[in-house]
Design a protein around this motif. Structure first.
Motif, PDB file in Angstrom:
ATOM      1  N   LEU A   1       0.844  -1.196   0.000  1.00 40.04           N
ATOM      2  CA  LEU A   1       0.000   0.000   0.000  1.00 40.04           C
ATOM      3  C   LEU A   1       0.884   1.252   0.000  1.00 40.04           C
ATOM      4  O   LEU A   1       0.671   2.178  -0.782  1.00 40.04           O
ATOM      5  N   LEU A   2       1.895   1.264   0.852  1.00 36.63           N
ATOM      6  CA  LEU A   2       2.790   2.432   0.934  1.00 36.63           C
ATOM      7  C   LEU A   2       3.626   2.579  -0.337  1.00 36.63           C
ATOM      8  O   LEU A   2       3.720   3.670  -0.903  1.00 36.63           O
ATOM      9  N   LEU A   3       4.216   1.482  -0.787  1.00 41.72           N
ATOM     10  CA  LEU A   3       5.132   1.583  -1.930  1.00 41.72           C
ATOM     11  C   LEU A   3       4.374   1.914  -3.212  1.00 41.72           C
ATOM     12  O   LEU A   3       4.835   2.706  -4.027  1.00 41.72           O
ATOM     13  N   ASP A   4       3.166   1.340  -3.357  1.00 39.63           N
ATOM     14  CA  ASP A   4       2.337   1.699  -4.515  1.00 39.63           C
ATOM     15  C   ASP A   4       1.965   3.180  -4.446  1.00 39.63           C
ATOM     16  O   ASP A   4       1.960   3.876  -5.460  1.00 39.63           O
ATOM     17  N   SER A   5       1.623   3.633  -3.244  1.00 41.39           N
ATOM     18  CA  SER A   5       1.230   5.047  -3.090  1.00 41.39           C
ATOM     19  C   SER A   5       2.393   5.951  -3.465  1.00 41.39           C
ATOM     20  O   SER A   5       2.208   6.966  -4.128  1.00 41.39           O
ATOM     21  N   LEU A   6       3.592   5.574  -3.037  1.00 40.74           N
ATOM     22  CA  LEU A   6       4.765   6.397  -3.359  1.00 40.74           C
ATOM     23  C   LEU A   6       4.930   6.491  -4.870  1.00 40.74           C
ATOM     24  O   LEU A   6       5.141   7.568  -5.423  1.00 40.74           O
ATOM     25  N   LEU A   7       4.806   5.334  -5.535  1.00 40.06           N
ATOM     26  CA  LEU A   7       4.989   5.337  -6.984  1.00 40.06           C
ATOM     27  C   LEU A   7       3.852   6.050  -7.709  1.00 40.06           C
ATOM     28  O   LEU A   7       4.030   6.517  -8.826  1.00 40.06           O
TER      29      LEU A   7
ATOM     30  N   PHE B   1       9.322  -0.876  -8.451  1.00 45.53           N
ATOM     31  CA  PHE B   1       8.857  -1.565  -7.240  1.00 45.53           C
ATOM     32  C   PHE B   1       9.023  -3.070  -7.450  1.00 45.53           C
ATOM     33  O   PHE B   1       8.393  -3.655  -8.330  1.00 45.53           O
ATOM     34  N   CYS B   2       9.899  -3.692  -6.654  1.00 38.04           N
ATOM     35  CA  CYS B   2      10.088  -5.143  -6.716  1.00 38.04           C
ATOM     36  C   CYS B   2       9.419  -5.769  -5.495  1.00 38.04           C
ATOM     37  O   CYS B   2       9.940  -5.673  -4.381  1.00 38.04           O
ATOM     38  N   ASP B   3       8.274  -6.394  -5.725  1.00 38.21           N
ATOM     39  CA  ASP B   3       7.560  -7.019  -4.618  1.00 38.21           C
ATOM     40  C   ASP B   3       8.043  -8.465  -4.490  1.00 38.21           C
ATOM     41  O   ASP B   3       8.353  -9.099  -5.502  1.00 38.21           O
ATOM     42  N   GLU B   4       8.092  -8.965  -3.255  1.00 33.87           N
ATOM     43  CA  GLU B   4       8.597 -10.325  -2.984  1.00 33.87           C
ATOM     44  C   GLU B   4       9.985 -10.496  -3.592  1.00 33.87           C
ATOM     45  O   GLU B   4      10.278 -11.506  -4.237  1.00 33.87           O
ATOM     46  N   LEU B   5      10.825  -9.517  -3.343  1.00 33.22           N
ATOM     47  CA  LEU B   5      12.149  -9.449  -3.952  1.00 33.22           C
ATOM     48  C   LEU B   5      12.945 -10.752  -3.885  1.00 33.22           C
ATOM     49  O   LEU B   5      13.533 -11.202  -4.873  1.00 33.22           O
TER      50      LEU B   5
ATOM     51  N   ALA C   1      11.420  -2.027  -2.559  1.00 29.72           N
ATOM     52  CA  ALA C   1      11.164  -3.461  -2.586  1.00 29.72           C
ATOM     53  C   ALA C   1      10.510  -3.895  -1.285  1.00 29.72           C
ATOM     54  O   ALA C   1      10.639  -3.224  -0.262  1.00 29.72           O
ATOM     55  N   ALA C   2       9.798  -5.029  -1.363  1.00 30.87           N
ATOM     56  CA  ALA C   2       9.167  -5.566  -0.165  1.00 30.87           C
ATOM     57  C   ALA C   2       9.385  -7.065  -0.111  1.00 30.87           C
ATOM     58  O   ALA C   2       9.604  -7.716  -1.143  1.00 30.87           O
ATOM     59  N   SER C   3       9.355  -7.587   1.130  1.00 25.20           N
ATOM     60  CA  SER C   3       9.493  -9.026   1.297  1.00 25.20           C
ATOM     61  C   SER C   3       8.878  -9.413   2.638  1.00 25.20           C
ATOM     62  O   SER C   3       8.774  -8.577   3.534  1.00 25.20           O
ATOM     63  N   ASN C   4       8.485 -10.673   2.757  1.00 24.45           N
ATOM     64  CA  ASN C   4       7.940 -11.145   4.041  1.00 24.45           C
ATOM     65  C   ASN C   4       9.042 -11.540   5.010  1.00 24.45           C
ATOM     66  O   ASN C   4       8.841 -11.608   6.205  1.00 24.45           O
ATOM     67  N   GLU C   5      10.206 -11.873   4.452  1.00 22.52           N
ATOM     68  CA  GLU C   5      11.303 -12.222   5.354  1.00 22.52           C
ATOM     69  C   GLU C   5      12.641 -11.780   4.788  1.00 22.52           C
ATOM     70  O   GLU C   5      12.751 -11.468   3.603  1.00 22.52           O
ATOM     71  N   TRP C   6      13.647 -11.752   5.673  1.00 23.56           N
ATOM     72  CA  TRP C   6      14.983 -11.389   5.231  1.00 23.56           C
ATOM     73  C   TRP C   6      15.585 -12.567   4.477  1.00 23.56           C
ATOM     74  O   TRP C   6      15.216 -13.709   4.723  1.00 23.56           O
TER      75      TRP C   6
END
Ligand SMILES: Nc1ncnc2c1ncn2[C@@H]1O[C@H](COP(=O)(O)OP(=O)(O)OP(=O)(O)O)[C@@H](O)[C@H]1O
Ligand SMILES: [Mg+2]
Length: 371
Positions: free
Chosen positions: A53-59, A109-113, A150-155
């Protein structure tokens, strides 16, 4: 457009994002700082905590060419970097057609990088780091990329391979996103049906560039310089040794954050943003880093968070039917409000104060009703 006008735009966007995204003030500041510093930012957190939501809003705020992708193990390089040109193949040349793909984007925006395959990651690494791309014809071209979020659920863990660790290091700003913590936040989440940000402006790549240049010219105050050096020494003592590149880039990161906060020089309080910069391994080090920065620079933003957490625990522990209990809680909230009033230099102070005042009012009303 002059840099000051762009700064107003940043400040407006910051407010508008914070008005709809619940408890994401720090993340909003971080992505805006990243945009200013033109350094990539990675958010890691459980599913559904507002990262996309945040990263899409930024873009949606930035103009220019954009490219978003949700990686899976099966994502092929073509989806990211463009298909191989058939016309060129007929002439025995191997060239990618990059139209509309990542190599042509200003903002990515790279989701689930970390789900991306090695084939994708290797090319991505070069784009992120050196900002160049070879479409296959042996010509290394500069890409227009300004920012990758980018976003991810874990490191990425060290056992998942060198590539993931390398890609993770390409993100100067890295932050854990936690689920909503406060009661009012939860109420807004549940009962407000729309959470997407309504942004009244957009920003062009040229404006972002002007802001980037202006932010990089913000001078460092003497105290802040000393504080940064002391932080690095203390971190080393604690076994946290961010690489030289990170340390070097930290200087620009703090300048960007100071500029975002309307300051004309970097002061110690602006070093809080470095809590998301000056560590290497995601296990334990971010906490150590935040603690060291809090101890040495005592930044306002960190102080606000600490005070708000105190408020939350006072409220949770108070039985409003018990008058003595309620009075004690009210006194404590009043005390917190006074401390907040003494803070400055951070856009979150006013919001935090009105939150505490509201809670105080609610507490008093509840205890009158209960009496
Ligand atoms: N902090 C928040 N503020 C406002 N809305 C939120 C927040 N957290 C979650 N939501 C709501 O939950 C929805 C899901 O959030 P989002 O898709 O951004 O999660 P995510 O962190 O990207 O999850 P995933 O890791 O599964 O991709 C949002 O569209 C929004 O309605
Ligand atoms: Mg998501």
């Amino acid at each position: 457009m002059p840099a000051d006008r762009v700064r107003e735009k940043f400040s407006q966007a910051r407010k508008e994002l914070a008005a709809t995204l619940i408890e994401r003030d720090e993340e909003i500041d971080l992505v805006l700082t990243a945009l200013l510093a033109q350094e990539h930012v990675l958010l890691v957190g459980p599913p559904g905590c507002g990262k996309s939501l945040l990263l899409d809003s930024l873009l949606s705020w930035t103009g220019g060419k954009k490219f978003s992708i949700l990686f899976t193990r099966f994502t092929v390089p073509e989806e990211c970097f463009g298909p191989v040109s058939l016309a060129a193949l007929k002439e025995d040349r191997y060239v990618r057609v990059t139209t509309g793909k990542l190599p042509e984007a200003d903002f990515v925006f790279c989701d689930e990088l970390f789900k991306a395959s090695s084939a994708v990651l290797n090319t991505l690494l070069k784009i992120l780091n050196e900002r160049v791309f070879d479409a296959g014809d042996g010509v290394v071209r500069k890409v227009p990329l300004k920012l990758c979020v980018a976003a991810s659920n874990e490191w990425a863990s060290p056992d998942t391979g060198k590539e993931l660790a390398a890609i993770s290091d390409r993100f100067l700003f890295r932050k854990v996103v936690r689920p909503i913590m406060f009661r009012v936040g939860r109420e807004s989440l549940l009962w407000r049906r729309r959470h997407d940000a309504v942004l009244s402006t957009t920003v062009t790549p040229d404006e972002v560039h002007a802001a980037h240049v202006a932010a990089a010219a913000v001078p460092w105050g003497k105290d802040a310089k000393q504080a940064l050096e002391a932080i690095l020494v203390e971190l080393a003592k604690e076994g946290v040794r961010p690489g030289d590149r990170r340390q070097f880039k930290a200087v620009r990161a703090a300048q960007a954050y100071a500029w975002l906060n309307g300051a004309d020089e970097v002061r110690s309080e602006h070093l809080e943003v470095l809590a998301h910069v000056l560590w290497d391994a995601p296990e334990e080090q971010p906490e150590v880093c935040a603690k060291v920065i809090a101890k040495i620079a005592n930044p306002t933003g960190m102080r606000i968070t600490q005070l708000l957490l105190e408020v939350e625990s006072v409220i949770a522990a108070t039985d409003v039917r018990n008058l003595a209990d309620a009075a004690k809680a009210a006194a404590k909230l009043g005390e917190v409000e006074k401390q907040l009033a003494g803070l400055s230099g951070n856009g979150r102070v006013e919001k935090a104060r009105s939150y505490v005042k509201d809670q105080l009012k609610k507490l008093k009303l509840a205890s009158i009703e209960a009496a």
